[in-house]
Scaffold this motif. Sequence first.
Motif, PDB file in Angstrom:
ATOM      1  N   GLY A 199      10.215   9.636  -4.889  1.00 33.08           N
ATOM      2  CA  GLY A 199      10.105   8.556  -3.926  1.00 33.08           C
ATOM      3  C   GLY A 199       9.315   7.372  -4.448  1.00 33.08           C
ATOM      4  N   ILE A 200       8.256   7.647  -5.205  1.00 33.71           N
ATOM      5  CA  ILE A 200       7.460   6.567  -5.795  1.00 33.71           C
ATOM      6  C   ILE A 200       8.321   5.726  -6.731  1.00 33.71           C
ATOM      7  CG2 ILE A 200       5.526   6.058  -7.346  1.00 33.71           C
ATOM      8  CD1 ILE A 200       4.193   8.620  -6.233  1.00 33.71           C
ATOM      9  N   GLY A 236       8.106  -5.411   5.344  1.00 33.38           N
ATOM     10  CA  GLY A 236       8.125  -4.245   6.204  1.00 33.38           C
ATOM     11  C   GLY A 236       9.162  -3.213   5.825  1.00 33.38           C
ATOM     12  N   GLU A 237      10.117  -3.594   4.983  1.00 36.84           N
ATOM     13  CA  GLU A 237      11.209  -2.683   4.659  1.00 36.84           C
ATOM     14  C   GLU A 237      10.831  -1.668   3.587  1.00 36.84           C
ATOM     15  OE1 GLU A 237      14.859  -5.657   5.992  1.00 36.84           O
ATOM     16  OE2 GLU A 237      14.644  -5.091   3.878  1.00 36.84           O
ATOM     17  N   LEU A 238       9.836  -1.971   2.773  1.00 34.37           N
ATOM     18  CA  LEU A 238       9.375  -0.962   1.822  1.00 34.37           C
ATOM     19  C   LEU A 238       8.645   0.146   2.583  1.00 34.37           C
ATOM     20  CD1 LEU A 238       9.540  -0.689  -1.296  1.00 34.37           C
ATOM     21  CD2 LEU A 238       7.119  -1.244  -1.347  1.00 34.37           C
ATOM     22  N   MET A 239       7.887  -0.223   3.597  1.00 36.93           N
ATOM     23  CA  MET A 239       7.236   0.775   4.447  1.00 36.93           C
ATOM     24  C   MET A 239       8.284   1.647   5.144  1.00 36.93           C
ATOM     25  SD  MET A 239       5.213   0.303   8.029  1.00 36.93           S
ATOM     26  CE  MET A 239       6.832   0.124   8.787  1.00 36.93           C
ATOM     27  N   ALA A 240       9.330   0.997   5.669  1.00 30.80           N
ATOM     28  CA  ALA A 240      10.384   1.748   6.345  1.00 30.80           C
ATOM     29  C   ALA A 240      11.083   2.690   5.369  1.00 30.80           C
ATOM     30  CB  ALA A 240      11.392   0.785   6.968  1.00 30.80           C
ATOM     31  N   SER A 241      11.297   2.229   4.147  1.00 27.77           N
ATOM     32  CA  SER A 241      11.937   3.062   3.121  1.00 27.77           C
ATOM     33  C   SER A 241      11.064   4.266   2.786  1.00 27.77           C
ATOM     34  CB  SER A 241      12.199   2.235   1.861  1.00 27.77           C
ATOM     35  OG  SER A 241      13.045   1.137   2.137  1.00 27.77           O
ATOM     36  N   TYR A 242       9.767   4.036   2.748  1.00 28.82           N
ATOM     37  CA  TYR A 242       8.818   5.134   2.517  1.00 28.82           C
ATOM     38  C   TYR A 242       8.964   6.201   3.589  1.00 28.82           C
ATOM     39  CZ  TYR A 242       4.358   7.391   3.646  1.00 28.82           C
ATOM     40  OH  TYR A 242       3.398   8.291   4.024  1.00 28.82           O
ATOM     41  N   PHE A 243       8.999   5.794   4.845  1.00 29.53           N
ATOM     42  CA  PHE A 243       9.111   6.752   5.941  1.00 29.53           C
ATOM     43  C   PHE A 243      10.451   7.487   5.899  1.00 29.53           C
ATOM     44  CE2 PHE A 243       5.670   4.413   8.258  1.00 29.53           C
ATOM     45  CZ  PHE A 243       4.835   5.503   8.415  1.00 29.53           C
ATOM     46  N   ILE A 244      11.508   6.776   5.581  1.00 34.28           N
ATOM     47  CA  ILE A 244      12.829   7.416   5.529  1.00 34.28           C
ATOM     48  C   ILE A 244      12.861   8.463   4.423  1.00 34.28           C
ATOM     49  CG2 ILE A 244      15.267   7.036   4.994  1.00 34.28           C
ATOM     50  CD1 ILE A 244      14.967   4.263   6.324  1.00 34.28           C
ATOM     51  N   CYS A 301       0.789  -1.232   0.000  1.00 30.20           N
ATOM     52  CA  CYS A 301       0.000   0.000   0.000  1.00 30.20           C
ATOM     53  C   CYS A 301       0.825   1.286   0.000  1.00 30.20           C
ATOM     54  CB  CYS A 301      -0.929   0.002   1.212  1.00 30.20           C
ATOM     55  SG  CYS A 301      -2.211  -1.266   1.175  1.00 30.20           S
ATOM     56  N   VAL A 302       2.074   1.270   0.500  1.00 30.55           N
ATOM     57  CA  VAL A 302       2.784   2.535   0.699  1.00 30.55           C
ATOM     58  C   VAL A 302       3.087   3.310  -0.600  1.00 30.55           C
ATOM     59  CG1 VAL A 302       3.729   2.096   2.971  1.00 30.55           C
ATOM     60  CG2 VAL A 302       4.983   1.287   0.966  1.00 30.55           C
ATOM     61  N   PRO A 303       3.375   2.653  -1.745  1.00 28.29           N
ATOM     62  CA  PRO A 303       3.548   3.474  -2.946  1.00 28.29           C
ATOM     63  C   PRO A 303       2.284   4.243  -3.311  1.00 28.29           C
ATOM     64  CG  PRO A 303       4.523   1.307  -3.277  1.00 28.29           C
ATOM     65  CD  PRO A 303       3.733   1.236  -2.007  1.00 28.29           C
ATOM     66  N   GLY A 304       1.129   3.609  -3.144  1.00 29.77           N
ATOM     67  CA  GLY A 304      -0.134   4.297  -3.397  1.00 29.77           C
ATOM     68  C   GLY A 304      -0.379   5.413  -2.408  1.00 29.77           C
ATOM     69  N   LEU A 360      12.765  -0.589  -5.565  1.00 32.38           N
ATOM     70  CA  LEU A 360      13.094  -1.399  -4.389  1.00 32.38           C
ATOM     71  C   LEU A 360      12.247  -2.662  -4.304  1.00 32.38           C
ATOM     72  CD1 LEU A 360      13.628   1.195  -1.495  1.00 32.38           C
ATOM     73  CD2 LEU A 360      15.328  -0.340  -2.491  1.00 32.38           C
ATOM     74  N   ARG A 361      10.970  -2.557  -4.629  1.00 34.46           N
ATOM     75  CA  ARG A 361      10.101  -3.719  -4.443  1.00 34.46           C
ATOM     76  C   ARG A 361      10.347  -4.826  -5.468  1.00 34.46           C
ATOM     77  NH1 ARG A 361       4.088  -1.295  -5.923  1.00 34.46           N
ATOM     78  NH2 ARG A 361       4.251  -1.351  -8.197  1.00 34.46           N
ATOM     79  N   ARG A 362      11.212  -4.576  -6.414  1.00 34.93           N
ATOM     80  CA  ARG A 362      11.606  -5.613  -7.374  1.00 34.93           C
ATOM     81  C   ARG A 362      12.890  -6.334  -6.943  1.00 34.93           C
ATOM     82  NH1 ARG A 362       6.957  -5.453  -9.257  1.00 34.93           N
ATOM     83  NH2 ARG A 362       6.422  -4.552 -11.275  1.00 34.93           N
ATOM     84  N   GLN A 363      13.479  -5.877  -5.854  1.00 32.39           N
ATOM     85  CA  GLN A 363      14.762  -6.435  -5.422  1.00 32.39           C
ATOM     86  C   GLN A 363      14.561  -7.648  -4.511  1.00 32.39           C
ATOM     87  OE1 GLN A 363      17.257  -4.987  -7.093  1.00 32.39           O
ATOM     88  NE2 GLN A 363      15.590  -3.687  -7.864  1.00 32.39           N
TER      89      GLN A 363
END
Length: 333
Positions: free
Chosen positions: A189-190, A205-213, A123-126, A196-199
């Motif tokens: 950021g998007i 949980g790390e995509l969410m953390a990356s979003y916040f960073i 959900c975080v990219p959206g 990142l999500r293709r790696q």
Amino acid sequence: MKTLILNPIAFTLGSIEVHWYGIILGTAALVGLLLAVQEGKRFGIKPDFFMDLLLLGVPSAIIGARIYYVAFKWEDYKGNFVDVFKIWNGGIAIYGAIIGAFICGFFYFRYKGYNFWRLVDICVPGLLAGQMIGRWGNFMNQEAYGGVVSESFLRNTLHLPSFIVDQMLIQGEYRHPAFLYESVWSLVGIAILFILRRQKFLRAGELMASYFIWYSIGRFFIEALRTDSLAFRGPSWLASFINGLWTPMEVLFKQGYLDPAYGNIRISQVLALLLIVGAVVLIIVRRKTGLASAHYLDPITTSKPERNVGSDSEKKGKDQPAGTKKDDEVGKR
């Protein structure tokens, strides 16, 4: 007094005024939904799941955003409580919206039997796309702007179109389009989140953390340009620490004016720093303790598969398992 170049009212239906602010926020929610639905298909999650989430998440985000804003602006609202509900006039805080959306998501994912970390990553990219678009609602209301700049800076240095430059003429002076800076930062950021999500190394949980960073880094520096920041009176050492972190930016920009009588510390800057540190710690702790054993690209399952049925036409009898070859063939006809 502000001079609105663009009319914040899109159209009227009888006595009802439809504001651009609401239309833009609605568009932001729709784009965020489409991105989540598209990514959810890769994991076999039906669109209805995200549509229901939107129906619950949008009101939760709006309520959270308004409560957050009003809480720090209570002196402006305590004399006229009715104004608390007039969100079409602006006055919502993105961090409050994020808090409201995450609380809703936590309970919704749990109700549906999904792991929170797996679904929040989808959900975080959206969510970031919604924030990117939503900032243009601030533009229509002449909110989220920065300190004074020259017209030449906007037209010749930033090469902004006239409709943006003209709308940034506020109280007789041109202002930093801070809303635009944050919108562009979110767009970049998007793209980063998509990569990142293709790696294969990315854990749950790390995509969410990356979003916040990412978002919080941009918000920390952009917030300092604004003149309408929510603030509080805090210790001088904290104010000096925050100003020290922002000092390198003084080569390019000056900080926006913050009324000392209102506060000396911008709330969003403090929260941004806490989120950056928290996100980094979250990644490290989850990896060290083995809690982040699942990878982003791993299949996603639910403990309540019957809740993931998309529509009445797909609801089979309980004596026939869902997901069989026969079901798939019927669905394609």
